[in-house]
Motif scaffolding. Structure first.
Motif, PDB file in Angstrom:
ATOM      1  N   ASP A 156       0.859  -1.187   0.000  1.00 49.12           N
ATOM      2  CA  ASP A 156       0.000   0.000   0.000  1.00 49.12           C
ATOM      3  C   ASP A 156       0.893   1.234   0.000  1.00 49.12           C
ATOM      4  OD1 ASP A 156      -1.785   2.050   0.469  1.00 49.12           O
ATOM      5  OD2 ASP A 156      -2.954   0.936   1.955  1.00 49.12           O
ATOM      6  N   THR A 157       0.727   2.110  -0.982  1.00 54.37           N
ATOM      7  CA  THR A 157       1.582   3.300  -1.083  1.00 54.37           C
ATOM      8  C   THR A 157       1.363   4.279   0.066  1.00 54.37           C
ATOM      9  OG1 THR A 157      -0.043   4.289  -2.589  1.00 54.37           O
ATOM     10  CG2 THR A 157       1.827   3.151  -3.585  1.00 54.37           C
ATOM     11  N   ASP A 158       0.324   4.064   0.859  1.00 53.52           N
ATOM     12  CA  ASP A 158       0.105   4.924   2.031  1.00 53.52           C
ATOM     13  C   ASP A 158       1.084   4.618   3.152  1.00 53.52           C
ATOM     14  OD1 ASP A 158      -1.976   6.194   0.779  1.00 53.52           O
ATOM     15  OD2 ASP A 158      -3.534   4.902   1.660  1.00 53.52           O
ATOM     16  N   VAL A 159       1.939   3.614   2.961  1.00 49.01           N
ATOM     17  CA  VAL A 159       2.904   3.251   3.989  1.00 49.01           C
ATOM     18  C   VAL A 159       3.848   4.413   4.298  1.00 49.01           C
ATOM     19  CG1 VAL A 159       4.569   2.308   2.327  1.00 49.01           C
ATOM     20  CG2 VAL A 159       4.559   1.473   4.682  1.00 49.01           C
ATOM     21  N   GLY A 160       4.111   5.261   3.314  1.00 48.77           N
ATOM     22  CA  GLY A 160       5.018   6.390   3.499  1.00 48.77           C
ATOM     23  C   GLY A 160       5.643   6.764   2.171  1.00 48.77           C
ATOM     24  N   LEU A 161       6.552   7.726   2.203  1.00 48.96           N
ATOM     25  CA  LEU A 161       7.220   8.198   0.999  1.00 48.96           C
ATOM     26  C   LEU A 161       8.305   7.203   0.581  1.00 48.96           C
ATOM     27  CD1 LEU A 161       7.739  10.372  -1.159  1.00 48.96           C
ATOM     28  CD2 LEU A 161       9.281  11.487   0.474  1.00 48.96           C
ATOM     29  N   ILE A 162       8.028   6.446  -0.480  1.00 50.60           N
ATOM     30  CA  ILE A 162       8.994   5.487  -0.995  1.00 50.60           C
ATOM     31  C   ILE A 162       9.789   6.157  -2.115  1.00 50.60           C
ATOM     32  CG2 ILE A 162       9.311   3.251  -2.123  1.00 50.60           C
ATOM     33  CD1 ILE A 162       6.780   2.298  -0.755  1.00 50.60           C
ATOM     34  N   LEU A 230      12.112   2.870  15.057  1.00 49.97           N
ATOM     35  CA  LEU A 230      11.422   2.036  14.081  1.00 49.97           C
ATOM     36  C   LEU A 230      10.072   1.528  14.586  1.00 49.97           C
ATOM     37  CD1 LEU A 230      14.393  -0.097  12.693  1.00 49.97           C
ATOM     38  CD2 LEU A 230      13.365   1.955  11.703  1.00 49.97           C
ATOM     39  N   SER A 231       9.898   1.500  15.897  1.00 47.37           N
ATOM     40  CA  SER A 231       8.637   0.987  16.441  1.00 47.37           C
ATOM     41  C   SER A 231       7.442   1.806  15.950  1.00 47.37           C
ATOM     42  CB  SER A 231       8.679   0.978  17.967  1.00 47.37           C
ATOM     43  OG  SER A 231       8.845   2.295  18.476  1.00 47.37           O
ATOM     44  N   GLU A 232       7.679   3.044  15.551  1.00 44.24           N
ATOM     45  CA  GLU A 232       6.593   3.901  15.081  1.00 44.24           C
ATOM     46  C   GLU A 232       6.085   3.486  13.697  1.00 44.24           C
ATOM     47  OE1 GLU A 232       7.958   7.883  15.145  1.00 44.24           O
ATOM     48  OE2 GLU A 232       8.045   8.032  17.343  1.00 44.24           O
ATOM     49  N   ILE A 233       6.922   2.782  12.931  1.00 44.21           N
ATOM     50  CA  ILE A 233       6.515   2.431  11.562  1.00 44.21           C
ATOM     51  C   ILE A 233       6.394   0.932  11.340  1.00 44.21           C
ATOM     52  CG2 ILE A 233       7.659   4.501  10.697  1.00 44.21           C
ATOM     53  CD1 ILE A 233       9.727   2.535   9.424  1.00 44.21           C
ATOM     54  N   GLU A 234       6.903   0.113  12.252  1.00 43.30           N
ATOM     55  CA  GLU A 234       6.918  -1.327  12.029  1.00 43.30           C
ATOM     56  C   GLU A 234       5.532  -1.878  11.719  1.00 43.30           C
ATOM     57  OE1 GLU A 234       8.722  -3.173  15.375  1.00 43.30           O
ATOM     58  OE2 GLU A 234      10.720  -2.372  14.968  1.00 43.30           O
ATOM     59  N   GLN A 235       4.547  -1.570  12.544  1.00 48.99           N
ATOM     60  CA  GLN A 235       3.209  -2.115  12.332  1.00 48.99           C
ATOM     61  C   GLN A 235       2.599  -1.565  11.057  1.00 48.99           C
ATOM     62  OE1 GLN A 235       2.002  -4.607  14.375  1.00 48.99           O
ATOM     63  NE2 GLN A 235       0.593  -4.823  12.640  1.00 48.99           N
ATOM     64  N   ARG A 236       2.888  -0.298  10.762  1.00 44.10           N
ATOM     65  CA  ARG A 236       2.355   0.312   9.541  1.00 44.10           C
ATOM     66  C   ARG A 236       2.893  -0.406   8.300  1.00 44.10           C
ATOM     67  NH1 ARG A 236       4.407   5.361   7.442  1.00 44.10           N
ATOM     68  NH2 ARG A 236       5.235   5.718   9.537  1.00 44.10           N
ATOM     69  N   VAL A 237       4.167  -0.740   8.331  1.00 46.19           N
ATOM     70  CA  VAL A 237       4.774  -1.458   7.202  1.00 46.19           C
ATOM     71  C   VAL A 237       4.173  -2.850   7.075  1.00 46.19           C
ATOM     72  CG1 VAL A 237       6.895  -2.482   6.327  1.00 46.19           C
ATOM     73  CG2 VAL A 237       6.931  -0.148   7.252  1.00 46.19           C
ATOM     74  N   VAL A 238       4.101  -3.564   8.175  1.00 47.71           N
ATOM     75  CA  VAL A 238       3.547  -4.924   8.148  1.00 47.71           C
ATOM     76  C   VAL A 238       2.118  -4.923   7.627  1.00 47.71           C
ATOM     77  CG1 VAL A 238       2.838  -6.867   9.576  1.00 47.71           C
ATOM     78  CG2 VAL A 238       5.057  -5.820   9.952  1.00 47.71           C
ATOM     79  N   ASP A 239       1.317  -3.964   8.062  1.00 46.85           N
ATOM     80  CA  ASP A 239      -0.078  -3.890   7.633  1.00 46.85           C
ATOM     81  C   ASP A 239      -0.209  -3.496   6.164  1.00 46.85           C
ATOM     82  OD1 ASP A 239      -0.873  -4.568  10.164  1.00 46.85           O
ATOM     83  OD2 ASP A 239      -1.292  -2.514  10.805  1.00 46.85           O
ATOM     84  N   SER A 240       0.833  -2.890   5.599  1.00 50.63           N
ATOM     85  CA  SER A 240       0.766  -2.399   4.225  1.00 50.63           C
ATOM     86  C   SER A 240       1.191  -3.428   3.193  1.00 50.63           C
ATOM     87  CB  SER A 240       1.634  -1.138   4.075  1.00 50.63           C
ATOM     88  OG  SER A 240       1.184  -0.100   4.908  1.00 50.63           O
ATOM     89  N   VAL A 241       1.780  -4.541   3.646  1.00 51.55           N
ATOM     90  CA  VAL A 241       2.339  -5.535   2.713  1.00 51.55           C
ATOM     91  C   VAL A 241       1.517  -6.819   2.771  1.00 51.55           C
ATOM     92  CG1 VAL A 241       4.336  -6.970   2.161  1.00 51.55           C
ATOM     93  CG2 VAL A 241       4.657  -4.588   2.873  1.00 51.55           C
ATOM     94  N   THR A 242       1.214  -7.361   1.602  1.00 52.56           N
ATOM     95  CA  THR A 242       0.547  -8.664   1.510  1.00 52.56           C
ATOM     96  C   THR A 242       1.248  -9.493   0.451  1.00 52.56           C
ATOM     97  OG1 THR A 242      -1.048  -7.746  -0.096  1.00 52.56           O
ATOM     98  CG2 THR A 242      -1.717  -7.801   2.223  1.00 52.56           C
ATOM     99  N   TRP A 243       1.200 -10.814   0.633  1.00 49.05           N
ATOM    100  CA  TRP A 243       1.762 -11.733  -0.358  1.00 49.05           C
ATOM    101  C   TRP A 243       0.631 -12.285  -1.197  1.00 49.05           C
ATOM    102  CZ3 TRP A 243       6.069  -9.874   0.851  1.00 49.05           C
ATOM    103  CH2 TRP A 243       6.657  -9.946   2.118  1.00 49.05           C
ATOM    104  N   ARG A 244       0.843 -12.301  -2.503  1.00 52.09           N
ATOM    105  CA  ARG A 244      -0.159 -12.901  -3.388  1.00 52.09           C
ATOM    106  C   ARG A 244       0.032 -14.407  -3.415  1.00 52.09           C
ATOM    107  NH1 ARG A 244       1.461  -8.912  -7.182  1.00 52.09           N
ATOM    108  NH2 ARG A 244       2.309 -10.570  -8.495  1.00 52.09           N
ATOM    109  N   ILE A 245      -1.055 -15.147  -3.390  1.00 51.58           N
ATOM    110  CA  ILE A 245      -0.978 -16.608  -3.432  1.00 51.58           C
ATOM    111  C   ILE A 245      -0.753 -17.064  -4.876  1.00 51.58           C
ATOM    112  CG2 ILE A 245      -2.245 -18.758  -3.022  1.00 51.58           C
ATOM    113  CD1 ILE A 245      -3.767 -17.317  -0.832  1.00 51.58           C
TER     114      ILE A 245
END
Length: 245
Positions: A156-162, A230-245
């Motif tokens: 999800d691009t809302d994770v932050g400025l990539i 990093l604790s401020e962004i760890e959960q945000r990053v994890v929630d923003s990434v998914t693996w396609r089956i």
């Protein structure tokens, strides 16, 4: 991706298809030449493995005389010449050395065998220092989608400025190497859909701190400056990434 990324993919499987439309004409020519070289090496390996090695043919020994006469337990063996390796046998031995040499170049090359996934992740940061640039310019969306999608992941691009996206190789697998901007500086994200960890694995270095977090059947490495929280962004990053089956 640049020509080095494609060479990594080719080294893993010279016959694997790939899209090199992102490369310039000169880079495509270099990648094509490298692919031809790797396919030629594969052909040499296949030819070496097909060399027939004959079975060792030993002469039959005469039967032992079982009489009790003196000296009956001594058998005169036929005189044999010093064994010599035939041409096919030499070819087989040479093929074995050739295969070992080729595989060593192909699969080791300039790659180092690391004692753990964490050690390889930390060492990988030294390969691309130019990625850690402080900037407010986002990476092109089509590049981000292509790099992330190639590994079977979505972000999800809302994770932050990539600001950086490139395909890299970790533990022999091509994975997305992303950089986002944090409060203290750039933060590296390595999305590893095929690398499972039992729990959070801390990462530390001379000037960095980070963690590898389990995410489904894979994991994500998050590495920032030593002062970065990093604790401020760890959960945000994890929630923003998914693996396609």
């Amino acid at each position: 991706m640049d020509s080095k990324d494609y060479k990594d993919i080719i080294a893993a499987d010279p016959s694997a298809p790939f899209d090199d439309s992102e490369l310039s004409a000169d880079e495509r020519a270099r990648v094509a030449a490298f692919r031809d070289e790797m396919q030629a090496l594969d052909a040499k390996i296949k030819a070496a493995l097909s060399v027939p090695i004959p079975e060792l043919d030993l002469p039959a020994l005469p039967p032992i005389d079982g009489s009790k006469e003196a000296g009956a337990n001594v058998v005169d063996l036929p005189l044999r010449n010093k064994p010599r390796l035939t041409t096919p046998v030499w070819l087989g031995i040479a093929a074995s050395f050739a295969i070992a040499a080729v595989l060593g170049v192909r699969f080791l090359g300039d790659q180092t065998v690391y004692p753990s996934l964490a050690a390889e992740v930390v060492a990988h940061l030294d390969h691309e220092p130019y990625a850690l640039t402080v900037t407010d310019t986002p990476v092109a969306e089509h590049r981000l989608v292509k790099v992330v999608g190639r590994s079977g992941a979505e972000i999800d691009t809302d994770v932050g400025l990539i600001t950086y996206a490139r395909s890299c190789v970790i533990n022999g697998k091509t994975i997305p190497h992303l950089v986002m901007q944090g409060k203290r500086g750039p933060i590296t994200l390595l999305l590893m859909p095929d690398e499972m960890v039992d729990g959070a694995v801390p990462l530390s270095g001379k000037s960095i701190n980070g963690v590898i977090l389990p995410v489904g059947d894979g994991s994500i490495a998050i590495i920032g400056e030593r002062e970065e929280n990093l604790s401020e962004i760890e959960q945000r990053v994890v929630d923003s990434v998914t693996w396609r089956i």
